[in-house]
Design a protein around this motif. Structure first.
Motif, PDB file in Angstrom:
ATOM      1  N   VAL A  45     -36.656 -61.545  21.871  1.00 28.96           N
ATOM      2  CA  VAL A  45     -37.191 -60.217  21.566  1.00 28.96           C
ATOM      3  C   VAL A  45     -38.597 -60.073  22.131  1.00 28.96           C
ATOM      4  CG1 VAL A  45     -38.041 -58.755  19.678  1.00 28.96           C
ATOM      5  CG2 VAL A  45     -35.767 -59.763  19.539  1.00 28.96           C
ATOM      6  N   ALA A  46     -39.422 -61.105  21.929  1.00 24.96           N
ATOM      7  CA  ALA A  46     -40.790 -61.069  22.452  1.00 24.96           C
ATOM      8  C   ALA A  46     -40.789 -60.964  23.973  1.00 24.96           C
ATOM      9  CB  ALA A  46     -41.548 -62.314  22.000  1.00 24.96           C
ATOM     10  N   ASN A  47     -39.931 -61.738  24.622  1.00 23.83           N
ATOM     11  CA  ASN A  47     -39.869 -61.701  26.085  1.00 23.83           C
ATOM     12  C   ASN A  47     -39.490 -60.315  26.586  1.00 23.83           C
ATOM     13  OD1 ASN A  47     -40.453 -64.430  26.060  1.00 23.83           O
ATOM     14  ND2 ASN A  47     -38.340 -65.079  26.380  1.00 23.83           N
ATOM     15  N   TYR A  48     -38.610 -59.643  25.846  1.00 23.54           N
ATOM     16  CA  TYR A  48     -38.145 -58.326  26.266  1.00 23.54           C
ATOM     17  C   TYR A  48     -39.165 -57.234  25.980  1.00 23.54           C
ATOM     18  CZ  TYR A  48     -35.144 -54.226  26.725  1.00 23.54           C
ATOM     19  OH  TYR A  48     -34.614 -53.021  27.102  1.00 23.54           O
ATOM     20  N   LEU A  49     -39.840 -57.326  24.841  1.00 25.77           N
ATOM     21  CA  LEU A  49     -40.736 -56.241  24.422  1.00 25.77           C
ATOM     22  C   LEU A  49     -42.184 -56.397  24.885  1.00 25.77           C
ATOM     23  CD1 LEU A  49     -39.590 -55.566  20.737  1.00 25.77           C
ATOM     24  CD2 LEU A  49     -39.023 -54.250  22.792  1.00 25.77           C
ATOM     25  N   LYS A  50     -42.530 -57.536  25.453  1.00 20.15           N
ATOM     26  CA  LYS A  50     -43.945 -57.794  25.749  1.00 20.15           C
ATOM     27  C   LYS A  50     -44.544 -56.831  26.760  1.00 20.15           C
ATOM     28  CE  LYS A  50     -42.925 -61.473  29.109  1.00 20.15           C
ATOM     29  NZ  LYS A  50     -43.060 -62.921  29.376  1.00 20.15           N
ATOM     30  N   ASP A  51     -43.709 -56.198  27.595  1.00 19.70           N
ATOM     31  CA  ASP A  51     -44.240 -55.243  28.578  1.00 19.70           C
ATOM     32  C   ASP A  51     -43.905 -53.803  28.202  1.00 19.70           C
ATOM     33  OD1 ASP A  51     -41.534 -55.251  29.034  1.00 19.70           O
ATOM     34  OD2 ASP A  51     -41.662 -55.502  31.209  1.00 19.70           O
ATOM     35  N   VAL A  65     -38.386 -61.591   8.539  1.00 20.77           N
ATOM     36  CA  VAL A  65     -38.657 -60.393   9.335  1.00 20.77           C
ATOM     37  C   VAL A  65     -40.007 -60.517  10.038  1.00 20.77           C
ATOM     38  CG1 VAL A  65     -38.738 -57.886   9.309  1.00 20.77           C
ATOM     39  CG2 VAL A  65     -37.306 -59.089   7.660  1.00 20.77           C
ATOM     40  N   LEU A  66     -41.002 -60.995   9.323  1.00 14.73           N
ATOM     41  CA  LEU A  66     -42.296 -61.261   9.955  1.00 14.73           C
ATOM     42  C   LEU A  66     -42.154 -62.344  11.024  1.00 14.73           C
ATOM     43  CD1 LEU A  66     -44.394 -61.161   6.682  1.00 14.73           C
ATOM     44  CD2 LEU A  66     -44.688 -59.597   8.617  1.00 14.73           C
ATOM     45  N   GLU A  67     -41.351 -63.364  10.725  1.00 12.37           N
ATOM     46  CA  GLU A  67     -41.126 -64.450  11.682  1.00 12.37           C
ATOM     47  C   GLU A  67     -40.459 -63.930  12.956  1.00 12.37           C
ATOM     48  OE1 GLU A  67     -39.265 -68.992  11.537  1.00 12.37           O
ATOM     49  OE2 GLU A  67     -38.553 -67.493  10.108  1.00 12.37           O
ATOM     50  N   THR A  68     -39.634 -62.909  12.830  1.00 12.00           N
ATOM     51  CA  THR A  68     -38.926 -62.353  13.987  1.00 12.00           C
ATOM     52  C   THR A  68     -39.885 -61.729  14.997  1.00 12.00           C
ATOM     53  OG1 THR A  68     -36.877 -61.976  12.752  1.00 12.00           O
ATOM     54  CG2 THR A  68     -37.257 -60.580  14.685  1.00 12.00           C
ATOM     55  N   VAL A  69     -40.902 -61.035  14.515  1.00 10.12           N
ATOM     56  CA  VAL A  69     -41.823 -60.345  15.438  1.00 10.12           C
ATOM     57  C   VAL A  69     -43.061 -61.164  15.759  1.00 10.12           C
ATOM     58  CG1 VAL A  69     -41.040 -58.043  14.786  1.00 10.12           C
ATOM     59  CG2 VAL A  69     -42.927 -59.092  13.517  1.00 10.12           C
ATOM     60  N   TYR A  70     -43.246 -62.286  15.087  1.00  3.26           N
ATOM     61  CA  TYR A  70     -44.506 -63.011  15.261  1.00  3.26           C
ATOM     62  C   TYR A  70     -44.717 -63.574  16.671  1.00  3.26           C
ATOM     63  CZ  TYR A  70     -48.749 -64.832  13.169  1.00  3.26           C
ATOM     64  OH  TYR A  70     -50.068 -65.054  12.841  1.00  3.26           O
ATOM     65  N   PRO A  71     -43.679 -64.045  17.360  1.00  2.00           N
ATOM     66  CA  PRO A  71     -43.928 -64.459  18.754  1.00  2.00           C
ATOM     67  C   PRO A  71     -44.479 -63.332  19.617  1.00  2.00           C
ATOM     68  CG  PRO A  71     -41.841 -65.351  17.990  1.00  2.00           C
ATOM     69  CD  PRO A  71     -42.301 -64.386  16.927  1.00  2.00           C
ATOM     70  N   LEU A  72     -43.991 -62.114  19.398  1.00  2.00           N
ATOM     71  CA  LEU A  72     -44.511 -60.962  20.138  1.00  2.00           C
ATOM     72  C   LEU A  72     -45.947 -60.667  19.734  1.00  2.00           C
ATOM     73  CD1 LEU A  72     -44.025 -58.484  22.007  1.00  2.00           C
ATOM     74  CD2 LEU A  72     -43.176 -57.271  19.968  1.00  2.00           C
ATOM     75  N   VAL A  73     -46.237 -60.753  18.451  1.00  2.00           N
ATOM     76  CA  VAL A  73     -47.604 -60.525  17.962  1.00  2.00           C
ATOM     77  C   VAL A  73     -48.566 -61.530  18.580  1.00  2.00           C
ATOM     78  CG1 VAL A  73     -49.071 -60.650  15.892  1.00  2.00           C
ATOM     79  CG2 VAL A  73     -46.872 -59.457  15.798  1.00  2.00           C
ATOM     80  N   LYS A  74     -48.179 -62.791  18.596  1.00  2.00           N
ATOM     81  CA  LYS A  74     -49.064 -63.819  19.139  1.00  2.00           C
ATOM     82  C   LYS A  74     -49.274 -63.653  20.638  1.00  2.00           C
ATOM     83  CE  LYS A  74     -47.020 -67.540  17.552  1.00  2.00           C
ATOM     84  NZ  LYS A  74     -46.806 -68.983  17.259  1.00  2.00           N
ATOM     85  N   GLU A  75     -48.212 -63.331  21.355  1.00  2.00           N
ATOM     86  CA  GLU A  75     -48.325 -63.237  22.815  1.00  2.00           C
ATOM     87  C   GLU A  75     -49.112 -62.013  23.252  1.00  2.00           C
ATOM     88  OE1 GLU A  75     -45.552 -63.460  26.832  1.00  2.00           O
ATOM     89  OE2 GLU A  75     -44.739 -64.018  24.878  1.00  2.00           O
ATOM     90  N   CYS A  76     -48.933 -60.904  22.549  1.00  2.00           N
ATOM     91  CA  CYS A  76     -49.529 -59.640  22.991  1.00  2.00           C
ATOM     92  C   CYS A  76     -50.650 -59.150  22.087  1.00  2.00           C
ATOM     93  CB  CYS A  76     -48.443 -58.566  23.085  1.00  2.00           C
ATOM     94  SG  CYS A  76     -47.136 -58.963  24.259  1.00  2.00           S
TER      95      CYS A  76
END
Length: 233
Positions: A45-51, A65-76
């Motif tokens: 999900v993070a890889n897809y949504l990061k841009d 649910v927080l764990e699901t979006v946290y990679p995106l939060v950390k990356e972006c």
């Protein structure tokens, strides 16, 4: 400026679906983390949504649910908030709404969670909810959340709503103003809505799992006031 784009994601694959005695980070039996597959999905999900230029994320308070979006939060470095419009649906299976971890505890587990700059659009549910009441709760919350965001001087263009099968489905239906719309909702599926000139919303992606290497998993749909999370549509 007003909010122009909304993404909706369901949490990833749960650890208690593969392990009868999962580790519970919040010490709540109803709050399991993601499984290994779920963590893989969350990274995809993070890889897809990061841009996708997401400005803010509003999430259920549940750990998975927080764990699901946290990679995106950390990356972006996207601001992450809890909003109870996206909280879990338990139906009438219990005498009261099951507990959630306090925001201060969630902040310790997810340091980038912002617990000071947003007050949830609605309170956490306290009693039992029928399917109808769940839809009303999500709609009431999202109507207020988006109206408040629209009123900001620097309103976010794009937000991500992170929830559960029920709240993700109800969120899409609330924006479409169609309580019967057939929303697809596998784990880590993504729906995308765009705002039209007349203020209505158009669904341009419905529970897509194209970003997931393992495809659609455990697609779920409301099947009554006592949710059966083993039910797969």
């Amino acid at each position: 400026m007003v909010v122009q784009e909304v993404w909706v994601v369901r949490h990833g694959y749960r650890e208690d679906w593969v392990n009868d005695t999962p580790f519970l980070p919040t010490n709540l039996r109803n709050d399991p983390p993601l499984s290994e597959l779920g963590r893989k999905q969350s990274q995809e999900v993070a890889n897809y949504l990061k841009d996708k230029s997401i400005n803010r994320i509003y999430s259920s308070p549940m750990y998975r649910v927080l764990e699901t979006v946290y990679p995106l939060v950390k990356e972006c470095d996207i601001p992450l908030f809890v909003d109870y419009s996206m909280a879990e649906f338990y139906g009438i299976a219990h005498g009261s709404y099951l507990p959630v971890a306090p925001l201060t505890e969630l902040k310790q587990l997810f340091p980038k969670l912002n617990i000071t700059d947003h007050t949830s659009s609605i309170p956490l549910p306290s009693g039992v909810e029928t399917v109808h009441e769940c839809h009303l709760r999500v709609k009431r919350g999202l109507d207020k959340l988006i109206a408040d965001l629209d009123a900001e001087s620097n309103s976010p263009h794009t937000i991500l709503l992170s929830g559960h099968a029920a709240s993700a489905i109800a969120a899409v239906r609330a924006l479409l103003r169609d309580s019967n719309y057939a929303v697809r909702c596998g784990t880590c599926s993504l729906s995308r809505l765009l705002r039209q000139q007349d203020g209505t919303w158009s669904l341009v992606e419905n529970g897509s799992c194209a970003h997931l290497s393992d495809g659609e998993q455990r697609s779920w749909m409301f099947a009554g006031d006592i949710p059966d999370y083993n039910y797969e549509k």
